[in-house]
Design an enzyme around this catalytic site. Structure first.
Site, PDB file in Angstrom:
ATOM      1  N   HIS A 129       0.822  -1.212   0.000  1.00  0.00           N
ATOM      2  CA  HIS A 129       0.000   0.000   0.000  1.00  0.00           C
ATOM      3  C   HIS A 129       0.851   1.255   0.000  1.00  0.00           C
ATOM      4  O   HIS A 129       0.417   2.325  -0.412  1.00  0.00           O
ATOM      5  CB  HIS A 129      -0.915   0.044   1.229  1.00  0.00           C
TER       6      HIS A 129
ATOM      7  N   HIS B  69       5.511   6.709   6.805  1.00  0.00           N
ATOM      8  CA  HIS B  69       5.163   6.256   5.457  1.00  0.00           C
ATOM      9  C   HIS B  69       4.691   7.463   4.659  1.00  0.00           C
ATOM     10  O   HIS B  69       4.539   8.549   5.217  1.00  0.00           O
ATOM     11  CB  HIS B  69       4.071   5.178   5.521  1.00  0.00           C
TER      12      HIS B  69
ATOM     13  N   HIS C  79       2.208   9.129   1.197  1.00  0.00           N
ATOM     14  CA  HIS C  79       1.071   9.010   0.278  1.00  0.00           C
ATOM     15  C   HIS C  79       1.377   9.878  -0.940  1.00  0.00           C
ATOM     16  O   HIS C  79       1.829  11.001  -0.790  1.00  0.00           O
ATOM     17  CB  HIS C  79      -0.207   9.507   0.957  1.00  0.00           C
TER      18      HIS C  79
ATOM     19  N   HIS D 170       3.665  10.932   6.691  1.00  0.00           N
ATOM     20  CA  HIS D 170       3.050  10.727   8.007  1.00  0.00           C
ATOM     21  C   HIS D 170       4.053  10.075   8.948  1.00  0.00           C
ATOM     22  O   HIS D 170       4.506   8.956   8.690  1.00  0.00           O
ATOM     23  CB  HIS D 170       1.812   9.821   7.891  1.00  0.00           C
TER      24      HIS D 170
ATOM     25  N   THR E 208      -5.892   6.805   8.253  1.00  0.00           N
ATOM     26  CA  THR E 208      -6.465   6.996   6.911  1.00  0.00           C
ATOM     27  C   THR E 208      -6.443   5.703   6.093  1.00  0.00           C
ATOM     28  O   THR E 208      -6.727   5.724   4.904  1.00  0.00           O
ATOM     29  CB  THR E 208      -5.724   8.110   6.133  1.00  0.00           C
TER      30      THR E 208
HETATM   31 ZN   LIG Z   1      -0.708   7.797   6.253  1.00  0.00          ZN
END
Ligand SMILES: [Zn+2]
Ligand SMILES: *[C@@H]1O[C@H](CO)[C@@H](O)[C@H](O)[C@H]1NC(C)=O
Ligand SMILES: *[C@@H]1O[C@H](CO)[C@@H](O)[C@H](O)[C@H]1NC(C)=O
Ligand SMILES: *[C@@H]1O[C@H](CO)[C@@H](O)[C@H](O)[C@H]1NC(C)=O
Length: 321
Positions: A97, A124, A126, A149, A232
């Site tokens: 992911h 991590h 996004h 994050h 999230t």
């Molecule tokens: Zn995140």
């Protein structure tokens, strides 16, 4: 002969069950927004709640922050960072992911209106795709190229799942990125590591990584937004004290593109658009720390008023003499 056929069909049914079971039981979720692309294998964000009830809650993240509606909160003072400056070996993994790190112990945050001290456990990112922005939070409707994050849990907890049921169990620091004309040298090692973890499940170690090198200078971190929200990604636990910093991190176009170009999800598809759409606030307030620029301009204003008054009184004295 008939018995053989029945045995055969039973066997194939069993096989079918065995191969599809993992998809059903481990709640295969993904980011794909296109139904046809995703339907057969995984649930996109609009369906996460079918398997993870929290994802349909009223305190979900990310959100769009409308700066005009944020409320200034004087208790939102600067953070105290501990251990962020230590150079450490960090394990990085492609988890299907995102690219996620496991952080060694010793990094903490305090102050800044947080109810407790929190320790960093992982970070991590996004992102979108080439030429498309991919931050999770948006500010006044603007989506930024990427979002980092850094996930912290209350110090008393040993691992993330212990913090899931505590509405303030997590403190996540969110940083937005902006496109710059030059490479950011502090991201060289992380981006180089992506090539070693192109495929799902792969991991590698980044040597001597300093967490503070990935984020803006401390003097630029006094301005931030704060609200109550959720993780999230599924299970979407509403257990997060969110901080979103105003100062973006600069990366060149090539560095930004490296993420969607180098990483793949399990089916060999590029790992792109790894963000959840913004969620409704359902009346939640967003607070902001005292804006330094506002404070600074207030100081300049009062200085100029004082000096004008001062000049005035001198002139007045002159006249009366
Ligand atoms: Zn995140
Ligand atoms: C969290 O709460 C749920 C439901 O109340 C419970 O089943 C679960 O055991 C709790 N988890 C932890 C780690 O306390
Ligand atoms: C990292 O990869 C190695 C080799 O594939 C594997 O043995 C190890 O379990 C992985 N570690 C983690 C934490 O995923
Ligand atoms: C994102 O990845 C998908 C495959 O998962 C691909 O079809 C699509 O073209 C990519 N989007 C962009 C803008 O690169």
């Amino acid at each position: 002969m008939e018995r053989e056929a029945m045995k055969h069909s039973l066997l194939s049914l069993l096989l079918l069950l065995l191969t599809t079971l993992p998809f059903i039981s481990d709640g295969h979720w993904c980011y794909s927004q296109s139904q046809d692309e995703c339907e057969e294998h995984c649930n996109g964000p609009s369906k996460w709640h079918t398997e993870y009830a929290n994802c349909g809650g009223k305190k979900q993240s990310p959100i769009n922050i409308v700066s005009r509606k944020t409320e200034s909160d004087p208790t939102l003072k600067p953070f105290t960072f501990e251990g962020y400056e230590r150079a450490q070996d960090v394990l990085v993994k492609n988890n299907g992911h995102s690219v996620q790190t496991a952080l060694p112990p010793g990094m903490r945050i305090m102050g800044a209106g947080l109810p407790d001290a929190y320790k960093a456990v992982q970070f991590h990112l996004h992102w979108g795709s080439e030429g498309e922005a991919g931050s999770e939070h948006t500010i006044d409707g603007e989506r930024y190229p990427m979002e980092l994050h850094i996930v912290h849990i209350k110090e008393k907890y040993h691992q993330e799942d212990e913090a899931f049921n505590d509405t303030e169990g997590f403190a996540v620091l969110g940083f937005l990125f902006e496109k710059s004309s030059e490479d950011n040298p502090n991201y060289k090692d992380l981006i180089a590591a992506l090539r070693r973890i192109s495929y799902c499940g792969f991991n590698t170690t980044i040597k001597d990584l300093r967490l503070d090198s990935l984020i803006p200078k401390q003097k630029d971190l006094a301005r931030y937004y704060r609200y109550e929200g959720s993780l999230t990604t599924p299970g979407c636990n509403e257990a997060v004290v969110w901080t979103l910093f105003e100062k973006p991190i600069p990366l060149s176009a090539a560095q930004l593109a490296a993420f969607s170009q180098t990483l793949f999800v399990d089916a060999g598809k590029p790992m792109n658009r790894t963000f959840r759409p913004v969620q409704q606030t359902h009346g939640r307030k967003v607070y902001r720390s005292r804006s330094c620029s506002l404070l600074a301009s207030a100081a300049v204003l009062s200085l100029s008023i004082m000096s004008t008054l001062g000049l005035w009184s001198i002139q007045f004295l002159d006249l009366t003499r």
